[in-house]
Design an enzyme around this catalytic site. Structure first.
Site, PDB file in Angstrom:
ATOM      1  N   SER A   8      -9.990 -22.508  20.106  1.00 20.21           N
ATOM      2  CA  SER A   8      -9.710 -21.674  20.441  1.00 20.21           C
ATOM      3  C   SER A   8      -8.541 -21.662  20.944  1.00 20.21           C
ATOM      4  CB  SER A   8     -10.085 -20.805  19.055  1.00 20.21           C
ATOM      5  OG  SER A   8     -11.130 -20.296  20.396  1.00 20.21           O
ATOM      6  N   LYS A   9      -7.806 -20.465  20.726  1.00 20.92           N
ATOM      7  CA  LYS A   9      -6.777 -19.802  22.279  1.00 20.92           C
ATOM      8  C   LYS A   9      -8.106 -18.701  23.022  1.00 20.92           C
ATOM      9  CE  LYS A   9      -3.074 -15.778  22.743  1.00 20.92           C
ATOM     10  NZ  LYS A   9      -3.730 -15.422  24.337  1.00 20.92           N
TER      11      LYS A   9
END
Ligand code: GLU
Length: 505
Positions: free
Chosen positions: A262-263
């Site tokens: 994920s970011k």
């Protein structure tokens, strides 16, 4: 069976910055198309108006331009299967929604979001399907007459796919093999919404894959659950014979463990998960980009190609031609690929190492200019050649190379204490005279003369060279001394020696 022409598509929804997993999907489509001499389509799936983000499509186009992944057909480029933006294809989808209704493969439903929500509260794990559709407000339960009346009254409706329960649906996946699902677990997905006169992802996706003659659907694993529905839709539309082959790519996993990349992982560990930097127009949230971080597009492509695929041996550096040549869905993994960003840094380093000095200089020059250092290309090239092996990113060369172009205005204190002895000024004065006396200032000649002088005086080579380095560089770093003097030239070398003698005493 005659082989179909390979036509693949990358079909992003413009909902924000393109995640690196999406880039990998596009890359695999590209490699597959090139390998088979086929065509690659960019199709913008913008039918969900609530999730549309301005600038996202431009971001996508710019990302692939930077990466050097060209599309044969796209909204920008056009093509004979266009338009390539789904929002410009409303008439087409409307027609197929109508066809499904006519053939009894779909029905009209009037349930409001509130009603659906209430049902979900009332029945745990509520699903709109063969079991429950009879209790809902739709054309099957209300009858034709009533349905027509409501539509004429302007009531908003959706078209739902009528899934027949109890059937084994086979999805043949080129990576995963035969995936079988019983249709009973599927719900009657919404295909079209009258409120915005737009299809949902499922209908638009299938209709376009068919009309654009897509031969292979290569996409992320997160779309595997939709595949059985897509198979059923192909059939319901009478297109079973031209159904594309499916290949669902493995997930990208966090670098340090299980779970989807994920970011937040990127922010936490300091690496980008987007090709280009991006500022969300709504929230103002900023994201790092591979480009701005100084990654080379070829290195990113090489790195991504190996996230879920291997060339059949342990090679890790492969040119684009080699990738196109070797790429094969059969060697894609089923299990998730760890996003090892340190590996990506290493790949970048390898690409800098193998790039020509001219290319390194072309990339270094603007970085130097930004620091106010304007130098002839020839010199930049020389320096880039000497120094490029020491860095992972071209940017990192700027501080390392600075001394070649700008004389030190101070001397590193630690190095001075260690390297500048009470006799250093005297030795440097002598060295200066030795060098000043040389007509031929070539590297070989300098080295010969200096070594002879050191020997004749019985000095310690280390002592001399360390002080010499401090005088020219200002610190204890850098390549071979005579490579430095060769770049600096005689005049500058002598001037720096004099300055060190005057300053350090
Ligand atoms: N629009 C979908 C996406 O955003 C496309 C999925 C597919 O390739 O079918 O990824």
């Amino acid at each position: 069976m005659t082989q179909r022409k390979v036509r693949v598509r990358f079909a992003p929804s413009p909902t924000g910055a393109l995640h690196i997993g999406g880039v990998r999907t596009a890359l695999y489509n590209y490699l597959f198309a090139r390998h088979h001499g086929g065509e690659l389509i960019l199709r913008i799936e913008d039918t969900d108006s609530t999730r549309f983000v301005p600038g996202a499509e431009e971001y996508i186009a710019e990302s692939f331009e930077w990466l050097g992944i060209p599309f044969d057909e796209s909204p920008q480029k056009g093509g004979k299967y266009g338009p390539y933006r789904q929002s410009e294809r409303r008439d087409i989808y409307r027609k197929y929604a109508a066809q499904l209704l006519e053939n009894g493969k779909a029905y009209i439903a009037f349930d409001t979001p509130e009603e659906l929500e209430a049902k979900r509260k009332e029945i745990p794990n509520f699903q709109y399907d063969a079991q429950t559709r009879g209790e809902m407000r739709n054309s099957l339960s209300l009858g034709e007459e009533e349905t027509r009346r409501r539509i004429e009254n302007g009531e908003k409706y959706v078209v739902r796919f009528k899934v027949e329960p109890g059937e084994e649906v086979h999805v043949h996946d080129l990576i995963r093999g035969d995936v079988v699902i019983n249709s009973t677990v599927l719900d009657d997905k919404v295909l079209y919404k009258s409120a915005d006169d737009l299809p949902t992802y499922h209908l638009a996706n299938i209709v376009d894959d068919h009309l654009m003659e897509v031969s292979h659907v290569i996409r992320g694993e997160e779309w595997l659950p939709s595949a059985p529905l897509h198979v059923l839709l192909y059939r319901a539309l009478g297109w079973e014979g031209t159904m594309p082959e499916f290949a669902h790519l493995p997930l990208l996993l966090k670098p340090d463990g299980k779970g989807k990349l994920s970011k937040r992982d990127g922010d936490r560990m300091g690496f980008p998960v987007f090709p280009l930097a991006w500022t969300d127009p709504k929230t103002g949230e900023q994201s790092l980009g591979f480009r701005e971080r100084g990654y080379l597009p070829d290195a990113v492509v090489n790195f991504l190609a190996l996230l879920g695929w291997n060339p059949g041996d342990d090679r890790e550096i492969l040119s684009r031609e080699e990738l196109c040549d070797l790429f094969d869905l059969g060697r894609c993994n089923k299990s998730g690929a760890k996003f090892d960003f340190k590996k990506c840094i290493w790949v970048n380093h390898e690409y800098i190492l193998k790039m020509s000095n001219a290319e390194a200089a072309r990339l270094l020059a603007p970085e130097l200019e930004a620091e106010g250092i304007h130098e002839p290309m020839e010199r930049v090239e020389r320096v880039a050649g000497l120094m490029k092996g020491r860095v992972d990113f071209i940017k990192e060369l700027v501080p390392l190379c600075r001394f070649f172009f700008v004389a030190p205005d101070s001397y590193d204190e630690k190095t001075r204490l260690k390297r500048w002895k009470e006799y250093s000024a005297r030795q440097m004065q002598e060295l200066k005279e030795v060098l000043a006396g040389l007509d031929d200032f070539s590297m070989e000649n300098q080295e010969k003369a200096v070594m002879e002088w050191i020997e004749s005086k019985e000095y310690k080579t280390g002592d001399v060279m360390n002080a010499f380095r401090l005088a020219l560089v200002g610190q204890g770093i850098g390549p071979h001394m005579f490579e430095i003097t060769d770049v600096l030239g005689k005049e500058e070398t002598l001037a720096r020696l004099q300055k060190a003698i005057d300053t350090l005493g």
